[in-house]
Motif scaffolding. Structure first.
Motif, mmCIF file in Angstrom:
data_model
loop_
_atom_site.group_PDB
_atom_site.id
_atom_site.type_symbol
_atom_site.label_atom_id
_atom_site.label_comp_id
_atom_site.label_asym_id
_atom_site.label_seq_id
_atom_site.Cartn_x
_atom_site.Cartn_y
_atom_site.Cartn_z
ATOM 1 N N GLU A 1 0.784 -0.872 -0.314
ATOM 2 C CA GLU A 1 0.002 0.147 0.182
ATOM 3 C C GLU A 1 1.056 1.787 0.008
ATOM 4 O O GLU A 1 0.362 2.150 -0.539
ATOM 5 N N LEU A 2 1.806 1.519 0.477
ATOM 6 C CA LEU A 2 2.595 2.370 0.338
ATOM 7 C C LEU A 2 3.496 3.298 -1.147
ATOM 8 O O LEU A 2 4.007 4.383 -1.101
ATOM 9 N N ALA A 3 3.243 2.096 -1.815
ATOM 10 C CA ALA A 3 3.574 3.080 -3.272
ATOM 11 C C ALA A 3 2.239 3.600 -3.585
ATOM 12 O O ALA A 3 2.851 4.731 -3.584
ATOM 13 N N LEU A 4 0.792 3.341 -3.385
ATOM 14 C CA LEU A 4 -0.034 4.815 -3.631
ATOM 15 C C LEU A 4 0.207 5.210 -2.794
ATOM 16 O O LEU A 4 -0.307 6.201 -3.153
ATOM 17 N N GLU A 5 0.726 5.578 -1.545
ATOM 18 C CA GLU A 5 0.631 6.209 -0.574
ATOM 19 C C GLU A 5 1.604 7.438 -0.723
ATOM 20 O O GLU A 5 1.791 9.031 -0.802
ATOM 21 N N VAL A 6 2.919 6.923 -1.257
ATOM 22 C CA VAL A 6 4.101 7.632 -1.926
ATOM 23 C C VAL A 6 4.377 8.644 -2.976
ATOM 24 O O VAL A 6 4.296 9.640 -3.062
ATOM 25 N N VAL A 7 3.144 8.363 -3.724
ATOM 26 C CA VAL A 7 3.138 8.864 -4.984
ATOM 27 C C VAL A 7 2.634 10.088 -4.787
ATOM 28 O O VAL A 7 2.001 11.191 -5.078
ATOM 29 N N ARG A 8 1.462 9.610 -3.630
ATOM 30 C CA ARG A 8 0.254 11.212 -3.307
ATOM 31 C C ARG A 8 1.892 12.293 -2.562
ATOM 32 O O ARG A 8 1.312 13.583 -2.931
ATOM 33 N N VAL A 9 3.507 11.634 -2.163
ATOM 34 C CA VAL A 9 3.935 12.794 -1.522
ATOM 35 C C VAL A 9 4.696 13.698 -3.136
ATOM 36 O O VAL A 9 4.393 14.759 -3.478
ATOM 37 N N THR A 10 4.619 13.031 -3.982
ATOM 38 C CA THR A 10 5.223 13.638 -5.272
ATOM 39 C C THR A 10 4.135 14.167 -6.224
ATOM 40 O O THR A 10 4.984 15.351 -6.652
ATOM 41 N N GLU A 11 2.846 13.840 -5.799
ATOM 42 C CA GLU A 11 2.265 14.782 -6.764
ATOM 43 C C GLU A 11 2.223 15.939 -5.948
ATOM 44 O O GLU A 11 1.828 17.196 -6.521
ATOM 45 N N THR A 12 2.204 15.397 -4.850
ATOM 46 C CA THR A 12 1.941 17.177 -3.537
ATOM 47 C C THR A 12 3.488 18.424 -4.349
ATOM 48 O O THR A 12 3.090 19.175 -4.230
ATOM 49 N N ALA A 13 4.084 17.793 -3.992
ATOM 50 C CA ALA A 13 5.509 18.628 -4.635
ATOM 51 C C ALA A 13 5.406 18.659 -6.222
ATOM 52 O O ALA A 13 5.733 20.063 -6.122
ATOM 53 N N ALA A 14 5.374 18.296 -7.005
ATOM 54 C CA ALA A 14 4.437 18.254 -7.821
ATOM 55 C C ALA A 14 4.064 19.572 -9.013
ATOM 56 O O ALA A 14 4.229 20.024 -9.498
ATOM 57 N N LEU A 15 2.813 19.413 -8.026
ATOM 58 C CA LEU A 15 2.393 20.216 -8.125
ATOM 59 C C LEU A 15 2.271 22.225 -7.794
ATOM 60 O O LEU A 15 1.989 22.721 -8.561
ATOM 61 N N SER A 16 2.979 21.752 -6.207
ATOM 62 C CA SER A 16 4.035 22.929 -5.670
ATOM 63 C C SER A 16 5.181 23.736 -5.960
ATOM 64 O O SER A 16 4.472 25.047 -6.240
ATOM 65 N N ALA A 17 5.492 23.264 -7.014
ATOM 66 C CA ALA A 17 6.851 23.235 -7.832
ATOM 67 C C ALA A 17 5.841 23.812 -9.311
ATOM 68 O O ALA A 17 7.009 24.588 -10.173
ATOM 69 N N ALA A 18 5.039 23.664 -9.884
ATOM 70 C CA ALA A 18 4.353 23.425 -11.123
ATOM 71 C C ALA A 18 3.932 25.276 -11.281
ATOM 72 O O ALA A 18 3.985 26.209 -12.424
ATOM 73 N N GLN A 19 4.030 25.125 -9.471
ATOM 74 C CA GLN A 19 2.802 27.220 -10.495
ATOM 75 C C GLN A 19 4.931 28.244 -10.637
ATOM 76 O O GLN A 19 4.176 29.464 -10.364
ATOM 77 N N TRP A 20 5.606 27.403 -10.767
ATOM 78 C CA TRP A 20 6.774 28.186 -10.346
ATOM 79 C C TRP A 20 7.233 28.334 -12.239
ATOM 80 O O TRP A 20 8.936 28.971 -12.447
ATOM 81 N N MET A 21 6.434 27.430 -12.635
ATOM 82 C CA MET A 21 6.802 27.316 -14.075
ATOM 83 C C MET A 21 7.482 28.463 -15.271
ATOM 84 O O MET A 21 7.189 29.417 -15.283
ATOM 85 N N GLY A 22 8.546 28.155 -15.765
ATOM 86 C CA GLY A 22 9.050 29.897 -16.881
ATOM 87 C C GLY A 22 9.286 31.154 -15.876
ATOM 88 O O GLY A 22 9.018 31.523 -16.322
ATOM 89 N N ARG A 23 9.034 30.821 -14.689
ATOM 90 C CA ARG A 23 9.094 31.845 -13.552
ATOM 91 C C ARG A 23 10.756 32.042 -13.472
ATOM 92 O O ARG A 23 10.838 33.564 -12.624
ATOM 93 N N GLY A 24 11.665 31.988 -13.564
ATOM 94 C CA GLY A 24 13.238 32.128 -13.141
ATOM 95 C C GLY A 24 13.457 31.958 -12.460
ATOM 96 O O GLY A 24 14.198 32.436 -11.914
ATOM 97 N N LYS A 25 12.981 32.242 -11.332
ATOM 98 C CA LYS A 25 12.870 31.536 -9.746
ATOM 99 C C LYS A 25 12.695 30.021 -9.615
ATOM 100 O O LYS A 25 12.672 28.911 -8.608
ATOM 101 N N LYS A 26 14.329 29.616 -9.802
ATOM 102 C CA LYS A 26 14.624 27.556 -9.213
ATOM 103 C C LYS A 26 14.760 28.128 -7.763
ATOM 104 O O LYS A 26 14.489 26.555 -7.101
ATOM 105 N N ASN A 27 15.066 28.491 -7.122
ATOM 106 C CA ASN A 27 15.415 28.320 -5.883
ATOM 107 C C ASN A 27 13.494 28.527 -5.049
ATOM 108 O O ASN A 27 13.453 28.072 -3.352
ATOM 109 N N GLU A 28 12.572 29.236 -5.782
ATOM 110 C CA GLU A 28 11.329 29.277 -5.126
ATOM 111 C C GLU A 28 11.013 27.872 -5.434
ATOM 112 O O GLU A 28 10.009 27.122 -4.648
ATOM 113 N N ALA A 29 10.976 27.633 -6.361
ATOM 114 C CA ALA A 29 10.267 26.143 -7.091
ATOM 115 C C ALA A 29 10.761 25.087 -6.131
ATOM 116 O O ALA A 29 9.891 24.160 -5.921
#
Length: 326
Positions: free
Chosen positions: A4-32
């Motif tokens: 079951e951990l396989a489906l639990e940990v993918v929620r972790v990468t999903e949330t990180a990706a959603l958060s980083a994607a909001q900085w896409m193309g903004r030229g601010k790698k540290n903030e992403a």
């Protein structure tokens, strides 16, 4: 480990990706990177593990990164080692390019390589070449073995590598032999996995990159039947000392798959931030929704799952907190 951990940990990468994607193309790698790290750390708190980051983005004094030795998870559940890269491809996101991912791997305690965040020399191959090549052999010999095994001419082989000045001597050899080279600007987790993805058209991945990325790629390749050989590259006496302190008595020796991810089960999860060779990036949709594309794999069963998820962003409180500085 519980499956079951396989489906639990993918929620972790999903949330990180959603958060980083909001900085896409903004030229601010540290903030992403900070947004992805904050989201991953907070989401880990919901996962029923007693996790320890054994290889990641740095040491404790380099916070806010998920540092080596940091405890993650709810502290209820199995003890596991964790390898992380909340945002693999910070420059990629800042510039709006392809192949940025959020990625992690977990294994039973004591199974993942415990090493500092430094450079690692790597040779990665797919299932057909696993066990047939040696990173200490001359490169020409490795390429000849690859061509023979894959039933290709040398001119038909494609090698992927990071576009870096430090790889000039490798490039000269590859050009002399006549193989094709596909350069990538960043993102060597995806690059090292590519030889195990038939649709990628990549036969080998060669060159040096980050050690955490090497361990993460090794976890993925174990799930796919491929192989990664690595060798740490301490840049100074302090880095050499840190390797020894972490249990690597000979930091320069070649590391096998067993050294990096153990003999037992390992779970790998990745979510696309920007679209790439094997994952689509975060797609924003009408109605305050976003779609993510993730890959989650388990070595024990060799099951590979592609997960597409629709997220209603107003209810993603962690994403809001992680992206506050946008």
């Amino acid at each position: 480990m519980e499956r079951e951990l396989a489906l639990e940990v993918v929620r972790v990468t999903e949330t990180a990706a959603l958060s980083a994607a909001q900085w896409m193309g903004r030229g601010k790698k540290n903030e992403a990177d900070a947004a992805a790290t904050t989201a991953m750390r907070m989401m880990f708190d919901t996962v029923s593990i007693k996790g320890t980051v054994v290889i990641g983005e740095g040491e404790m004094d380099e916070a806010p990164m998920l540092y080596i030795g940091e405890q993650v998870g709810s502290m209820n559940g199995p003890e596991v080692d964790v390898a992380v890269d909340p945002l693999e491809g910070t420059n990629i996101v800042a510039r709006g390019l392809d192949n940025a991912i959020s990625v992690l791997a977990i294994a039973n305690k004591g199974r993942l390589l415990h090493a500092p965040d430094m450079y690692m020399e790597k040779l990665a191959v797919g299932p057909q070449l696993a066990g047939k090549v040696d990173m200490l052999a001359p490169l020409e010999e490795t390429l000849a073995i690859a061509a023979k095994t894959l039933c290709k001419n040398l001119s038909e082989l494609t090698v992927m590598m990071l576009d870096r000045e430090r790889h000039e001597s490798i490039v000269r050899t590859l050009r002399k032999v006549g193989v094709r080279i596909k350069f990538i600007t960043d993102g060597d987790v995806a690059g090292a996995i590519a030889p195990a993805m038939p649709e990628s058209g990549i036969d080998l991945f060669i060159g040096s990159g980050g050690a955490p990325e090497g361990v993460l790629a090794a976890a993925a390749l174990k799930c796919l039947g491929g192989e990664l050989q690595g060798r740490l590259m301490p840049g100074n006496a302090n880095e050499y000392r840190r390797c020894v302190e972490m249990g690597l008595q000979d930091p320069y020796r070649v590391l096998t798959m067993e050294d990096m991810v153990g003999r037992e089960d390992v779970i790998f999860a990745a979510t696309g931030v920007t679209s790439g060779s094997f994952l689509q990036g975060v797609q924003y949709l009408p109605g305050d929704r976003a779609e993510t594309h993730s890959l989650v794999m388990r070595a024990h069963t060799r099951t590979v799952r592609h997960i597409r998820a629709l997220h209603y962003l107003p209810n993603k409180h962690i994403v809001k907190i992680a992206a506050e500085g946008k």
